[in-house]
Design an enzyme around this catalytic site. Sequence first.
Site, PDB file in Angstrom:
ATOM      1  N   LYS A 135       0.829  -1.209   0.000  1.00  0.00           N
ATOM      2  CA  LYS A 135       0.000   0.000   0.000  1.00  0.00           C
ATOM      3  C   LYS A 135       0.870   1.268   0.000  1.00  0.00           C
ATOM      4  CE  LYS A 135      -3.977  -2.183   2.329  1.00  0.00           C
ATOM      5  NZ  LYS A 135      -4.889  -2.106   3.503  1.00  0.00           N
ATOM      6  N   PHE A 175     -14.732   3.659   8.247  1.00  0.00           N
ATOM      7  CA  PHE A 175     -13.380   3.930   7.756  1.00  0.00           C
ATOM      8  C   PHE A 175     -13.298   3.945   6.229  1.00  0.00           C
ATOM      9  CE2 PHE A 175     -13.723  -0.663   8.641  1.00  0.00           C
ATOM     10  CZ  PHE A 175     -13.420  -1.189   7.381  1.00  0.00           C
ATOM     11  N   ARG A 225      -1.491 -14.003   4.269  1.00  0.00           N
ATOM     12  CA  ARG A 225      -2.253 -13.317   5.323  1.00  0.00           C
ATOM     13  C   ARG A 225      -1.590 -13.515   6.688  1.00  0.00           C
ATOM     14  NH1 ARG A 225      -7.047 -10.594   4.254  1.00  0.00           N
ATOM     15  NH2 ARG A 225      -7.615 -10.731   6.442  1.00  0.00           N
ATOM     16  N   THR A 274      -5.278  -7.162  10.921  1.00  0.00           N
ATOM     17  CA  THR A 274      -5.626  -5.925  10.220  1.00  0.00           C
ATOM     18  C   THR A 274      -5.230  -4.696  11.036  1.00  0.00           C
ATOM     19  OG1 THR A 274      -7.517  -7.078   9.270  1.00  0.00           O
ATOM     20  CG2 THR A 274      -7.568  -4.669   9.179  1.00  0.00           C
ATOM     21  N   ARG A 285       2.613  -6.114   9.296  1.00  0.00           N
ATOM     22  CA  ARG A 285       1.876  -4.976   9.859  1.00  0.00           C
ATOM     23  C   ARG A 285       2.370  -4.626  11.260  1.00  0.00           C
ATOM     24  NH1 ARG A 285      -3.994  -7.110   7.701  1.00  0.00           N
ATOM     25  NH2 ARG A 285      -4.141  -5.805   5.837  1.00  0.00           N
ATOM     26  N   ASN A 290      -1.909   0.297   6.860  1.00  0.00           N
ATOM     27  CA  ASN A 290      -1.376  -0.943   7.433  1.00  0.00           C
ATOM     28  C   ASN A 290      -0.559  -1.763   6.430  1.00  0.00           C
ATOM     29  OD1 ASN A 290      -3.458  -1.773   5.870  1.00  0.00           O
ATOM     30  ND2 ASN A 290      -4.531  -2.954   7.438  1.00  0.00           N
ATOM     31  N   HIS A 320      -2.014  -5.495   1.589  1.00  0.00           N
ATOM     32  CA  HIS A 320      -3.303  -6.163   1.405  1.00  0.00           C
ATOM     33  C   HIS A 320      -3.029  -7.598   0.988  1.00  0.00           C
ATOM     34  CE1 HIS A 320      -7.322  -7.136  -0.105  1.00  0.00           C
ATOM     35  NE2 HIS A 320      -6.687  -7.685  -1.121  1.00  0.00           N
TER      36      HIS A 320
HETATM   37  P1  ADP Z   1      -7.767  -6.916   5.732  1.00  0.00           P
HETATM   38  O1  ADP Z   1      -6.976  -5.904   4.922  1.00  0.00           O
HETATM   39  O2  ADP Z   1      -6.950  -7.475   6.869  1.00  0.00           O
HETATM   40  O3  ADP Z   1      -8.422  -7.978   4.890  1.00  0.00           O
HETATM   41  P2  ADP Z   1     -10.401  -5.692   6.028  1.00  0.00           P
HETATM   42  O4  ADP Z   1     -10.774  -6.338   4.730  1.00  0.00           O
HETATM   43  O5  ADP Z   1     -11.314  -5.868   7.193  1.00  0.00           O
HETATM   44  O6  ADP Z   1      -8.935  -6.115   6.498  1.00  0.00           O
HETATM   45  O7  ADP Z   1     -10.251  -4.125   5.800  1.00  0.00           O
HETATM   46  C1  ADP Z   1      -9.693  -3.598   4.605  1.00  0.00           C
HETATM   47  C2  ADP Z   1      -8.791  -2.449   4.959  1.00  0.00           C
HETATM   48  O8  ADP Z   1      -9.566  -1.403   5.532  1.00  0.00           O
HETATM   49  C3  ADP Z   1      -7.742  -2.755   6.014  1.00  0.00           C
HETATM   50  O9  ADP Z   1      -6.592  -3.399   5.503  1.00  0.00           O
HETATM   51  C4  ADP Z   1      -7.429  -1.356   6.539  1.00  0.00           C
HETATM   52  O10 ADP Z   1      -6.586  -0.641   5.628  1.00  0.00           O
HETATM   53  C5  ADP Z   1      -8.812  -0.726   6.531  1.00  0.00           C
HETATM   54  N1  ADP Z   1      -9.488  -0.913   7.831  1.00  0.00           N
HETATM   55  C6  ADP Z   1     -10.113  -2.016   8.287  1.00  0.00           C
HETATM   56  N2  ADP Z   1     -10.619  -1.849   9.506  1.00  0.00           N
HETATM   57  C7  ADP Z   1     -10.321  -0.579   9.863  1.00  0.00           C
HETATM   58  C8  ADP Z   1     -10.565   0.221  11.035  1.00  0.00           C
HETATM   59  N3  ADP Z   1     -11.228  -0.273  12.079  1.00  0.00           N
HETATM   60  N4  ADP Z   1     -10.106   1.489  11.038  1.00  0.00           N
HETATM   61  C9  ADP Z   1      -9.434   1.986   9.990  1.00  0.00           C
HETATM   62  N5  ADP Z   1      -9.165   1.300   8.850  1.00  0.00           N
HETATM   63  C10 ADP Z   1      -9.604   0.022   8.783  1.00  0.00           C
HETATM   64 MG    MG Z   2      -9.997  -7.838   3.538  1.00  0.00          MG
END
Ligand code: ADP
Ligand code: MG
Length: 186
Positions: free
Chosen positions: A19, A68, A96, A102, A116, A126, A129
């Site tokens: 990212k 968010f 992952r 996350t 992360r 973070n 992805h």
């Molecule tokens: P992942 O990337 O671990 O699959 P998600 O699909 O739940 O997680 O979320 C997508 C992206 O949205 C995350 O990687 C992060 O950049 C952002 N995100 C998720 N949850 C939050 C949160 N509570 N506050 C801020 N950003 C968030």
């Molecule tokens: Mg996701």
Amino acid sequence: MAPPLRSARPLQLTLALLKPDAVAHPLVLEAVHQTILSNRFLIVRAKELRCGRDESRRFYREHAGRFFYQRLVEFMASGPMWAYILAHENAVSLWRSLMGPTKVFRARNSVPDSIRGAYGLTDTRNTTHGSDSPASASREIAFFFPEFSEQRWYEQEEPRLRGGRVFYSAEERVHRPCIPAGAELT
Ligand code: ADP
Ligand code: MG
């Protein structure tokens, strides 16, 4: 460098994104790239790209309406990213687990050595992805690599990569199957 992956089972593909927070810091970008190589992923395709707001909205549409979402879309459109198609026996879950949780503060506490945990800045920024299932991986690979045919890759490249006949091109930052001697003449 880690020896090439040789796998008896078919390779699985996943989509990894580095990212904008990672790409903004060359040392972080390089460290994550090295993590990919040292965990013996095969880098099937890799490219730098910019994701516009509309594209980011579409990519993360499953999160539309979450508090968010807007912040996430702005962040993903804020700078260049690297997209990778990664192959491994268990690419989706391995990538992952290397990323870690996350939420960065959870990652720092519970898995500090994860990507992360080590490099994430905030819950939004973070660093990486990763697709969350093989079906998401296919959809997300088609989203960022519309020119890539998974079916053709499984027919033409996967058998050679899986057998370990592979070299890494540091210039292109991808693994390529070795062309058998004389094949170009036939
Ligand atoms: P992942 O990337 O671990 O699959 P998600 O699909 O739940 O997680 O979320 C997508 C992206 O949205 C995350 O990687 C992060 O950049 C952002 N995100 C998720 N949850 C939050 C949160 N509570 N506050 C801020 N950003 C968030
Ligand atoms: Mg996701």
